[in-house]
Design a protein around this motif. Structure first.
Motif, PDB file in Angstrom:
ATOM      1  N   GLU A  38      22.730  23.163  65.986  1.00 19.61           N
ATOM      2  CA  GLU A  38      22.565  22.100  66.961  1.00 19.61           C
ATOM      3  C   GLU A  38      22.269  21.922  67.929  1.00 19.61           C
ATOM      4  OE1 GLU A  38      25.594  24.543  65.423  1.00 19.61           O
ATOM      5  OE2 GLU A  38      26.577  24.762  67.820  1.00 19.61           O
ATOM      6  N   ALA A  39      22.262  23.277  68.591  1.00 15.65           N
ATOM      7  CA  ALA A  39      21.539  22.702  69.552  1.00 15.65           C
ATOM      8  C   ALA A  39      20.445  22.172  70.186  1.00 15.65           C
ATOM      9  CB  ALA A  39      21.989  24.080  70.555  1.00 15.65           C
ATOM     10  N   SER A  40      19.372  22.638  68.881  1.00 20.16           N
ATOM     11  CA  SER A  40      18.148  22.379  68.461  1.00 20.16           C
ATOM     12  C   SER A  40      17.976  21.383  67.707  1.00 20.16           C
ATOM     13  CB  SER A  40      17.573  23.757  68.214  1.00 20.16           C
ATOM     14  OG  SER A  40      17.199  25.454  69.754  1.00 20.16           O
ATOM     15  N   GLY A  41      19.305  20.740  66.878  1.00 21.31           N
ATOM     16  CA  GLY A  41      19.025  19.913  65.529  1.00 21.31           C
ATOM     17  C   GLY A  41      17.824  18.782  65.992  1.00 21.31           C
ATOM     18  N   ASP A  42      16.942  18.208  67.235  1.00 17.26           N
ATOM     19  CA  ASP A  42      16.184  17.696  67.060  1.00 17.26           C
ATOM     20  C   ASP A  42      14.533  17.851  67.096  1.00 17.26           C
ATOM     21  OD1 ASP A  42      15.363  15.048  68.283  1.00 17.26           O
ATOM     22  OD2 ASP A  42      14.177  15.574  69.661  1.00 17.26           O
ATOM     23  N   ARG A  43      14.877  18.994  66.469  1.00 15.44           N
ATOM     24  CA  ARG A  43      12.964  20.628  66.169  1.00 15.44           C
ATOM     25  C   ARG A  43      13.196  18.942  64.606  1.00 15.44           C
ATOM     26  NH1 ARG A  43      15.409  24.806  67.629  1.00 15.44           N
ATOM     27  NH2 ARG A  43      14.701  25.684  70.254  1.00 15.44           N
ATOM     28  N   VAL A  44      13.934  18.962  63.854  1.00 18.56           N
ATOM     29  CA  VAL A  44      13.539  18.093  62.905  1.00 18.56           C
ATOM     30  C   VAL A  44      14.056  16.445  62.735  1.00 18.56           C
ATOM     31  CG1 VAL A  44      14.971  17.718  60.641  1.00 18.56           C
ATOM     32  CG2 VAL A  44      15.177  19.993  61.563  1.00 18.56           C
ATOM     33  N   ARG A  45      12.897  15.825  63.509  1.00 17.48           N
ATOM     34  CA  ARG A  45      12.221  14.654  63.352  1.00 17.48           C
ATOM     35  C   ARG A  45      12.845  13.718  62.798  1.00 17.48           C
ATOM     36  NH1 ARG A  45      11.587  15.011  69.089  1.00 17.48           N
ATOM     37  NH2 ARG A  45       8.972  16.264  69.236  1.00 17.48           N
ATOM     38  N   SER A  46      14.015  12.131  63.303  1.00 18.08           N
ATOM     39  CA  SER A  46      14.298  11.586  62.594  1.00 18.08           C
ATOM     40  C   SER A  46      13.655  10.381  62.430  1.00 18.08           C
ATOM     41  CB  SER A  46      15.545  11.004  63.560  1.00 18.08           C
ATOM     42  OG  SER A  46      15.973   9.562  62.844  1.00 18.08           O
ATOM     43  N   PHE A  47      12.969   9.462  61.473  1.00 18.55           N
ATOM     44  CA  PHE A  47      12.851   8.382  61.644  1.00 18.55           C
ATOM     45  C   PHE A  47      12.841   7.386  61.987  1.00 18.55           C
ATOM     46  CE2 PHE A  47      10.512  11.246  57.664  1.00 18.55           C
ATOM     47  CZ  PHE A  47       9.540  11.381  58.706  1.00 18.55           C
ATOM     48  N   ALA A  48      14.321   6.945  62.354  1.00 21.84           N
ATOM     49  CA  ALA A  48      15.034   5.705  62.517  1.00 21.84           C
ATOM     50  C   ALA A  48      14.645   5.885  64.025  1.00 21.84           C
ATOM     51  CB  ALA A  48      16.215   5.776  63.019  1.00 21.84           C
ATOM     52  N   LEU A  49      14.158   3.990  63.700  1.00 18.58           N
ATOM     53  CA  LEU A  49      13.451   3.602  65.574  1.00 18.58           C
ATOM     54  C   LEU A  49      14.347   4.054  66.581  1.00 18.58           C
ATOM     55  CD1 LEU A  49      11.007   1.765  66.047  1.00 18.58           C
ATOM     56  CD2 LEU A  49      12.880  -0.191  65.695  1.00 18.58           C
TER      57      LEU A  49
END
Length: 482
Positions: A405-416
């Motif tokens: 979970e510390a690196s969850g931002d690697r999966v990029r979200s499309f939310a503006l």
């Protein structure tokens, strides 16, 4: 695939895009290429294997790079993406305006994106600072990045402030069959010549009085070390009378080479061929014994792999990713300095004359080291990682004791809102400007969806494919049984 750099212009990026696209098509994927219009090439073209090219008419400002407009490319890009039912947008080259804009627009449209960096840039001069800031804008919201060498990866991670686990290293490759030594076929050397360039068999040894030919094939620009070449050639020829040069390539530094030849009266020792097409490179290389590559900066250097595959001993500068490319017995390295380049070239000439180097084995060794099929397989794994076909833990790597979970931002979200957060951290003023660009891009997308709905865009038919050999035999057997 999106880039300003593609055929008919020749170069490493152009060849990389073409070969990678062809191998991905062989692996069952649909691939199209978007580039700008070249002289005599506009609209839609088809290349071998059903590879479709969109040549978009845009204003070119410098070295085949289009004028950056940020938003004007969006309507055309959206139309192509919908027509071709594209799922992943893969941009190439830091200096390509089309690449940066396509990644921005693709993320706005909810598409996964990949970026491949082929170059190295500094951090001190104004041009590099501006380029690095634009790269940070491009890669702030990219799903994954690919670099052609580990040195290139370190450079890109620093320039764009990326998580190193979001950058993969996948090298370039060569089609070894297209870069064979003289009179070489699958059975080895000294076979029947297959072209006029192969009428003489390769010498088994080079005597003290035999002429050694040094080949240089490069764009004649400052970063390719043309100034070093201008200074080194007279000294190399003075120390080695039985030596000659063949120089192929064009660029603004060509005039410096011509002036050097006239000043030193070396026209009979140095042959300048001008620009050559990529399919002619092998015929030029096999005329020589040594390949000289005096580049000042290089992320990979595909041309030195091609030279080694042709059976040439390589003299190159120890810069960038070049030391990663070939094993030590194929190369002699030099510092990017005039004196050291002359010394290294003299060492290479002496090594060939003493028959200490077995260049006849280089082709088979290069063939084992580099393959476009391997590059396509590794690139395909990147696509699988960003689309979720393989788990994030498997793709990015999971280390014991470190929560995913510390690196969850690697999966990029499309939310503006998530996209704006990523862009906002790009700088005090640049972050706000980047966020403004993203918001405007989103509003343009909403406008296009309302006024030019997807239902009005015709879906292009895909190029027909042959079924795999196994299916063909099965269907033939079934037909015969009926």
């Amino acid at each position: 695939m999106v880039s300003d750099f593609f055929f008919p212009q020749s170069g490493g990026i152009e060849s990389h895009i073409y070969q990678l696209s062809s191998k991905l098509i062989d692996r069952g994927h649909k691939v199209i290429i978007i580039t700008h219009a070249y002289k005599g090439r506009t609209g839609v073209r088809y290349l071998t294997n059903g590879l479709k090219i969109y040549h978009v008419p845009f204003f070119v400002i410098y070295r085949e790079t289009t004028f950056p407009t940020v938003f004007s490319f969006f309507p055309i890009f959206r139309n192509i993406v919908i027509r071709e039912q594209i799922e992943i947008v893969h941009g190439h080259a830091s200096l390509s305006s089309f690449c940066g804009e396509a990644i921005l627009h693709a993320r706005t449209m909810g598409l996964r994106t990949v970026f491949t960096d082929h170059s190295l840039f500094g951090f001190a001069d104004a041009a590099s600072i501006l380029t690095n800031k634009l790269l940070k804008f491009t890669l702030s919201d990219v799903d994954h990045a690919i670099c052609v060498s580990h040195t290139c990866k370190e450079n890109t991670v620093l320039r764009a402030s990326l998580d190193p686990l979001m950058v993969s290293v996948i090298p370039n490759a060569v089609v070894a069959e297209n870069f064979r030594p003289l009179s070489y076929n699958s059975r080895g050397l000294d076979q029947v010549p297959t072209s006029p360039a192969e009428q003489r068999p390769p010498p088994t040894s080079i005597g003290p009085d035999d002429t050694i030919t040094i080949v240089v094939i490069s764009r004649l620009f400052y970063n390719k070390g043309t100034d070093l070449l201008v200074a080194a050639i007279p000294r190399i020829l003075a120390l080695n009378p039985n030596t000659r040069f063949i120089i192929a390539g064009s660029g603004p530094k060509a005039i410096d080479l011509e002036q050097m030849l006239e000043r030193n009266v070396l026209q009979d020792k140095v042959e300048m061929l001008g620009s050559v097409r990529h399919e002619e490179v092998r015929d030029v290389m096999v005329r020589g014994h040594i390949y000289l590559h005096p580049s000042l900066t290089e992320a990979f250097g595909t041309v030195i792999v091609e030279a080694a595959s042709c059976g040439l001993y390589v003299v190159c500068t120890r810069v960038g990713g070049i030391p990663e490319v070939l094993p030590q017995h194929m190369t002699t390295f030099a510092k990017p300095e005039e004196d050291d380049l002359v010394v290294a070239t003299n060492k290479a000439i002496a090594a060939l004359r003493s028959n200490k180097v077995r260049t006849d084995r280089f082709h088979d060794q290069v063939k084992m080291m580099y393959s476009w099929r391997d590059v396509a397989e590794r690139t395909e794994r990147v696509y699988q990682g960003i689309t979720g076909d393989i788990s994030p833990e498997e793709f990015y790597g999971y280390y014991p004791g470190q929560g995913w979970e510390a690196s969850g931002d690697r999966v990029r979200s499309f939310a503006l809102i998530d996209r704006l957060k990523r862009y906002y951290g790009c700088g005090v003023w640049a972050g706000k400007l980047f966020c403004l660009c993203v918001v405007i891009d989103f509003l343009i997308y909403v406008f296009l969806e309302m006024w030019f709905p997807r239902a009005n865009i015709d879906i292009a038919r895909s190029w027909p494919k042959k079924p795999p050999a196994g299916k063909t035999r099965a269907s033939t057997a079934a037909r015969n049984s009926r």
